[in-house]
Design a protein around this motif. Structure first.
Motif, PDB file in Angstrom:
ATOM      1  N   CYS A  99     -16.221 -20.863 -33.796  1.00  0.00           N
ATOM      2  CA  CYS A  99     -15.464 -19.518 -33.793  1.00  0.00           C
ATOM      3  C   CYS A  99     -14.427 -19.202 -34.924  1.00  0.00           C
ATOM      4  O   CYS A  99     -14.197 -20.274 -35.580  1.00  0.00           O
ATOM      5  N   GLU A 100     -14.013 -18.084 -35.148  1.00  0.00           N
ATOM      6  CA  GLU A 100     -13.141 -17.807 -36.222  1.00  0.00           C
ATOM      7  C   GLU A 100     -11.682 -18.306 -35.492  1.00  0.00           C
ATOM      8  O   GLU A 100     -11.411 -18.502 -34.275  1.00  0.00           O
ATOM      9  N   VAL A 101     -10.752 -18.870 -36.581  1.00  0.00           N
ATOM     10  CA  VAL A 101      -9.587 -19.326 -36.139  1.00  0.00           C
ATOM     11  C   VAL A 101      -8.572 -18.425 -37.113  1.00  0.00           C
ATOM     12  O   VAL A 101      -8.756 -18.512 -38.425  1.00  0.00           O
ATOM     13  N   ARG A 102      -7.514 -17.776 -36.312  1.00  0.00           N
ATOM     14  CA  ARG A 102      -6.517 -17.259 -36.824  1.00  0.00           C
ATOM     15  C   ARG A 102      -5.290 -17.980 -37.011  1.00  0.00           C
ATOM     16  O   ARG A 102      -4.703 -18.307 -36.205  1.00  0.00           O
ATOM     17  N   LEU A 103      -4.981 -17.988 -38.301  1.00  0.00           N
ATOM     18  CA  LEU A 103      -3.678 -18.869 -38.643  1.00  0.00           C
ATOM     19  C   LEU A 103      -2.569 -17.464 -38.600  1.00  0.00           C
ATOM     20  O   LEU A 103      -2.527 -16.804 -39.344  1.00  0.00           O
ATOM     21  N   MET A 104      -1.707 -18.123 -37.682  1.00  0.00           N
ATOM     22  CA  MET A 104      -0.560 -16.941 -37.342  1.00  0.00           C
ATOM     23  C   MET A 104       0.673 -17.666 -37.650  1.00  0.00           C
ATOM     24  O   MET A 104       1.362 -18.304 -36.673  1.00  0.00           O
ATOM     25  N   PRO A 105       1.204 -17.340 -38.703  1.00  0.00           N
ATOM     26  CA  PRO A 105       2.767 -17.746 -39.012  1.00  0.00           C
ATOM     27  C   PRO A 105       3.877 -16.912 -38.195  1.00  0.00           C
ATOM     28  O   PRO A 105       3.642 -15.724 -38.142  1.00  0.00           O
ATOM     29  N   SER A 106       4.776 -17.645 -37.765  1.00  0.00           N
ATOM     30  CA  SER A 106       5.681 -17.072 -36.826  1.00  0.00           C
ATOM     31  C   SER A 106       6.856 -16.613 -37.751  1.00  0.00           C
ATOM     32  O   SER A 106       7.119 -17.223 -38.909  1.00  0.00           O
ATOM     33  N   ALA A 107       7.432 -15.548 -37.388  1.00  0.00           N
ATOM     34  CA  ALA A 107       8.538 -14.851 -38.213  1.00  0.00           C
ATOM     35  C   ALA A 107       9.830 -15.672 -38.197  1.00  0.00           C
ATOM     36  O   ALA A 107      10.426 -16.270 -38.879  1.00  0.00           O
ATOM     37  N   GLN A 108      10.301 -16.061 -36.568  1.00  0.00           N
ATOM     38  CA  GLN A 108      11.535 -16.364 -36.403  1.00  0.00           C
ATOM     39  C   GLN A 108      10.928 -17.733 -35.074  1.00  0.00           C
ATOM     40  O   GLN A 108      11.113 -17.445 -34.132  1.00  0.00           O
ATOM     41  N   PRO A 109      10.729 -19.100 -35.612  1.00  0.00           N
ATOM     42  CA  PRO A 109      10.238 -20.109 -34.742  1.00  0.00           C
ATOM     43  C   PRO A 109      11.430 -20.484 -33.599  1.00  0.00           C
ATOM     44  O   PRO A 109      12.548 -20.682 -34.390  1.00  0.00           O
ATOM     45  N   PRO A 110      11.474 -20.216 -32.519  1.00  0.00           N
ATOM     46  CA  PRO A 110      12.357 -20.382 -31.559  1.00  0.00           C
ATOM     47  C   PRO A 110      13.003 -21.858 -31.647  1.00  0.00           C
ATOM     48  O   PRO A 110      14.162 -21.778 -31.274  1.00  0.00           O
ATOM     49  N   HIS A 111      12.294 -22.856 -31.947  1.00  0.00           N
ATOM     50  CA  HIS A 111      12.795 -24.457 -31.890  1.00  0.00           C
ATOM     51  C   HIS A 111      13.249 -24.822 -33.303  1.00  0.00           C
ATOM     52  O   HIS A 111      13.046 -26.200 -33.318  1.00  0.00           O
ATOM     53  N   ARG A 112      13.433 -24.190 -34.165  1.00  0.00           N
ATOM     54  CA  ARG A 112      13.710 -24.664 -35.508  1.00  0.00           C
ATOM     55  C   ARG A 112      14.666 -23.878 -36.343  1.00  0.00           C
ATOM     56  O   ARG A 112      14.616 -22.652 -35.845  1.00  0.00           O
TER      57      ARG A 112
END
Ligand code: ATP
Length: 214
Positions: free
Chosen positions: A34-47
């Protein structure tokens, strides 16, 4: 009636994207077909805040994905304000895909182990299947008790189970071990060295042209 093909999403900071991310996303895409969507986070909560801007990180992902059709960039977390909680993203995706389409949330072993620190993590399996990819030096056994208990009865080794149900299963996918990390790449740049051959050359060219991570 056959269920529609699953959609898999692979979240991360991608600061910057490297061959570890790309190779494992590719292998997951082949194994799940299947297709895999790479999804960058805007503001990662844990780092701490990413060193690369949202625009730079997305641009580098686009460069890295050129010339193939299995992996694609999903910008939804970059377009949302506030912290990028995966539960919100999966709720949004579930709304778009409808109740029946299999949705798969892909994480590296380190991210999987850390799930109990995530916002409303217990809701994730109601929205998607979880796929944990192996990663060098990260174990997938000896999980902390809350995580162990939440995953009990959900484990499967069969891709067909994931394709046949919308959510709720957990699977480990073995991928080629590549001990590459974004932090290693950033450290190398900060020390004035060149992390060549750990990430696509156009991405490294972009980092140098924009003077990122120095
Ligand atoms: P950093 O070193 O800054 O923490 P990272 O290289 O771990 O970054 P992230 O963007 O934080 O990259 O990771 C996104 C996802 O990709 C996570 O689920 C992580 O476990 C997974 N991942 C990253 N690198 C690899 C790798 N070499 N092998 C397997 N999974 C990986």
């Amino acid at each position: 009636m056959e269920r529609p093909a699953p959609v898999a999403v692979f979240g991360g900071t991608f600061d910057p994207i490297h061959f570890g991310h790309l190779r494992v996303a590719w292998e997951v895409s082949e194994q799940l077909d299947c297709e895999v969507r790479l999804m960058p986070s805007a503001q990662p909560p844990h780092r701490s805040a990413p060193g690369g801007s949202a625009a730079d990180r997305a641009a580098m992902i686009e460069m890295a994905l050129a010339g193939q059709g299995r992996l694609r960039l999903d910008r939804r977390e970059l377009e949302r304000t506030g912290p990028s909680y995966s539960v919100d993203t999966l709720l949004e995706l579930r709304e778009e895909l409808g109740p029946d389409r299999p949705l798969i949330f892909v994480l590296g072993a380190d991210a999987f182990r850390a799930l109990p620190a995530w916002h409303r993590w217990q809701e994730l399996t109601g929205l998607a299947h979880l796929v944990a990819m192996t990663r060098p030096r990260q174990r997938l056994d000896k999980l902390e008790p809350d995580l162990h208990n939440a995953m009990a009865g959900r484990w499967t080794g069969l891709v067909e189970r994931l394709r046949g149900e919308p959510a709720g299963r957990v699977m480990v996918i073995r991928v080629t071990p590549l001990a590459i990390s974004s932090s290693l790449i950033r450290a190398s740049l900060a020390e004035g060295r060149l992390p060549r051959y750990l990430l696509p050359q156009p991405v490294l060219d972009h980092i140098q042209a924009r003077g990122l991570y120095r």
